[in-house]
Design a protein around this motif. Sequence first.
Motif, PDB file in Angstrom:
ATOM      1  N   VAL A  54       0.828  -1.205   0.000  1.00  0.00           N
ATOM      2  CA  VAL A  54       0.000   0.000   0.000  1.00  0.00           C
ATOM      3  C   VAL A  54       0.863   1.255   0.000  1.00  0.00           C
ATOM      4  CG1 VAL A  54      -1.772   1.264   1.293  1.00  0.00           C
ATOM      5  CG2 VAL A  54      -1.855  -1.228   1.174  1.00  0.00           C
ATOM      6  N   SER A  55       2.075   1.163   0.490  1.00  0.00           N
ATOM      7  CA  SER A  55       2.956   2.332   0.528  1.00  0.00           C
ATOM      8  C   SER A  55       3.306   2.827  -0.875  1.00  0.00           C
ATOM      9  CB  SER A  55       4.235   2.009   1.302  1.00  0.00           C
ATOM     10  OG  SER A  55       4.972   0.979   0.651  1.00  0.00           O
ATOM     11  N   ASP A  56       3.089   1.988  -1.900  1.00  0.00           N
ATOM     12  CA  ASP A  56       3.343   2.409  -3.278  1.00  0.00           C
ATOM     13  C   ASP A  56       2.239   3.318  -3.819  1.00  0.00           C
ATOM     14  OD1 ASP A  56       5.675   0.930  -3.389  1.00  0.00           O
ATOM     15  OD2 ASP A  56       4.692  -0.845  -4.214  1.00  0.00           O
ATOM     16  N   ILE A  57       1.105   3.339  -3.131  1.00  0.00           N
ATOM     17  CA  ILE A  57      -0.044   4.129  -3.585  1.00  0.00           C
ATOM     18  C   ILE A  57       0.063   5.535  -3.003  1.00  0.00           C
ATOM     19  CG2 ILE A  57      -2.550   4.309  -3.626  1.00  0.00           C
ATOM     20  CD1 ILE A  57      -1.488   1.924  -5.174  1.00  0.00           C
ATOM     21  N   ASN A  58       0.110   6.513  -3.868  1.00  0.00           N
ATOM     22  CA  ASN A  58       0.358   7.890  -3.450  1.00  0.00           C
ATOM     23  C   ASN A  58      -0.938   8.629  -3.126  1.00  0.00           C
ATOM     24  OD1 ASN A  58       3.323   8.060  -3.761  1.00  0.00           O
ATOM     25  ND2 ASN A  58       2.852   7.617  -5.905  1.00  0.00           N
ATOM     26  N   VAL A  59      -1.529   8.264  -1.982  1.00  0.00           N
ATOM     27  CA  VAL A  59      -2.636   9.024  -1.407  1.00  0.00           C
ATOM     28  C   VAL A  59      -2.296   9.254   0.069  1.00  0.00           C
ATOM     29  CG1 VAL A  59      -4.381   8.122  -2.991  1.00  0.00           C
ATOM     30  CG2 VAL A  59      -3.958   6.939  -0.836  1.00  0.00           C
ATOM     31  N   PRO A  60      -2.886  10.269   0.676  1.00  0.00           N
ATOM     32  CA  PRO A  60      -2.585  10.528   2.083  1.00  0.00           C
ATOM     33  C   PRO A  60      -2.883   9.314   2.967  1.00  0.00           C
ATOM     34  CG  PRO A  60      -3.742  12.389   1.119  1.00  0.00           C
ATOM     35  CD  PRO A  60      -3.767  11.295   0.096  1.00  0.00           C
ATOM     36  N   GLU A  61      -2.152   9.191   4.036  1.00  0.00           N
ATOM     37  CA  GLU A  61      -2.315   8.073   4.966  1.00  0.00           C
ATOM     38  C   GLU A  61      -3.743   8.027   5.497  1.00  0.00           C
ATOM     39  OE1 GLU A  61      -0.104   6.285   8.972  1.00  0.00           O
ATOM     40  OE2 GLU A  61       0.488   8.221   8.128  1.00  0.00           O
ATOM     41  N   ASP A  62      -4.278   6.811   5.593  1.00  0.00           N
ATOM     42  CA  ASP A  62      -5.632   6.554   6.097  1.00  0.00           C
ATOM     43  C   ASP A  62      -6.721   7.124   5.182  1.00  0.00           C
ATOM     44  OD1 ASP A  62      -4.555   5.296   8.360  1.00  0.00           O
ATOM     45  OD2 ASP A  62      -4.444   7.198   9.454  1.00  0.00           O
ATOM     46  N   ARG A  63      -6.396   7.339   3.895  1.00  0.00           N
ATOM     47  CA  ARG A  63      -7.415   7.823   2.970  1.00  0.00           C
ATOM     48  C   ARG A  63      -7.608   6.860   1.791  1.00  0.00           C
ATOM     49  NH1 ARG A  63      -8.694  13.189   3.162  1.00  0.00           N
ATOM     50  NH2 ARG A  63     -10.452  12.507   1.906  1.00  0.00           N
TER      51      ARG A  63
END
Length: 563
Positions: free
Chosen positions: A470-479
Amino acid sequence: MVNIGDLRRWNPDLLDDAIDDLKREQESLVRLDDELASSGRPKEWQGKAADSANAEHGKLGERMRELVVEVSTVRSAAIPTVDEIRAVQDQLTEVDGLARAYNFRIGDDGKVQDLGTPPDTPADEVSSVDENRYRRIRPDLVERVQNVLKRAADADAELAKVLGDADKDLMDARGAKNLADAAALGDARGLGETIEPPPPGDPAKNADWWKSLPAETKSALAAAPPAWLGGMDGIPASVRNTANVNRIDDERSTLQAEAARLQSAVNKPRPGPGGDLVQGRYQRELDQVNSKLTSLDKVETVLERGDRQLLVLDTSGERTKAAVGIGDVDTADHVSVFTPGMDSSVEGGSLGDYDRNMDMLAQDAQSQSDQYGDGGEVATVTWLGYEAPQLDETLDPSDSVASSAPAKRGAEDLADFYRGINESRTDDPNLVAMGHSYGSTTTGYALQEEGTGVDAALTLGSPGVGTPSVSDINVPEDRFYNLESGGDVVADLGRFGGDPSWKPGIDDLSTEDAVAPDGQRLKESSGHGTGGPTGYLTRGNTSQYNASVIAAGVPDRAVNSWG
């Protein structure tokens, strides 16, 4: 093709005179506005003859408005053309002067003619002077001539296109209520036709180019944008919409002509070996073109629902790509972009079906925003800007739903679409990326790119987002949110990076029977579909409610799968 001789003979003063004549004609026509308006059917005249006369009067008014558009467009396009001709002729004068200085001549055919060593050259300098002429001066002259010819040809082609469109009655008076409106529309269209598109760039560069334009130019382009603006991410949605809507008739005409050509090829007898194969190839091409024609009808049907923006229209490739927004993507505080998955297509009706889903989602999200959020406006977009895998392509490794290739191809354009929304605006909307089925995989690959500006992501029935981390996905944390209905076998596959419902860092929202925070009773969704009584995006289902609160920017009102 323009040559140097043509350029030398061009007389911009004559074009200046034509511009003055056209201005007088434009003003004369516009002055007929009151007379045209007052010459309609008297109120006392009733019956079939009166109705027929009224219809003819309407046709006369429309033709008058079209005539004013044509005159105004030609005049407006001719003004910058005159300036460009004079500038190109000045450039040619400089080239001629340089040629004479080194004893060359530029022929009318554009060839650089060598007249020999300059006569006044000292004997001991002949060798060095000639070497300089051959190695440096002559190649420079050739390049300069080519640049001059290109500028001249571009100016000639731009004005010729405008004149040709006017001659063929291809300029409609869309949106003009009177002759003055038609004149303003023509002025804007003529200016737009002579503006060169910027060099190919990313959405940020496109946005910078647009914002750098003078206010008058932006107004003209917004009123009558050239077709190429419709496909530029980073340009305001309203401008893209106008450009794309205006292109539909032109696209249809081009496709109809191609269909007629292919039909003739199909009908041609082809006896002998291989004839059936050749005929079959033409038939497949014809079927593809007819499908694109159908897709244009489908797009127009969706637009007729009102409050829509056509943000993508692309008939290249095997199938038509399109994206339709609901609401105002330029000003909405919350914008959700939904990407459908396998077997979705414009011509097959998917665009219309998902547009209905997005319409209801926008309405429900607006209600959530008004009651529990910041009260900001909500807009949604159905993005079919890629060729989603089709069931009949399963065995094709480059297009199969079992392959990540179509998702990766689509992700590049989807990422730019996200960027374009943000870059085109002066504020920062709450941008939500949504994807269903294979569309969630495409969304996942898009969000692995940097700088999309996406503030939250929601996947529905996802077979994976293209990465196990999931860290590869560039959206804000917990969103990052996920919806998986019971009995959704596609979501359980986890083929593209694993099942999102089991990944730490992804908030798994409920799809079961539930009660919303406001007391609303919600129903369970089941299976993989988005429509029907148990679909992910069916109003009244828990899954659709959860999508609406994410779209409205109030995720704290979501119903979580853990209660």
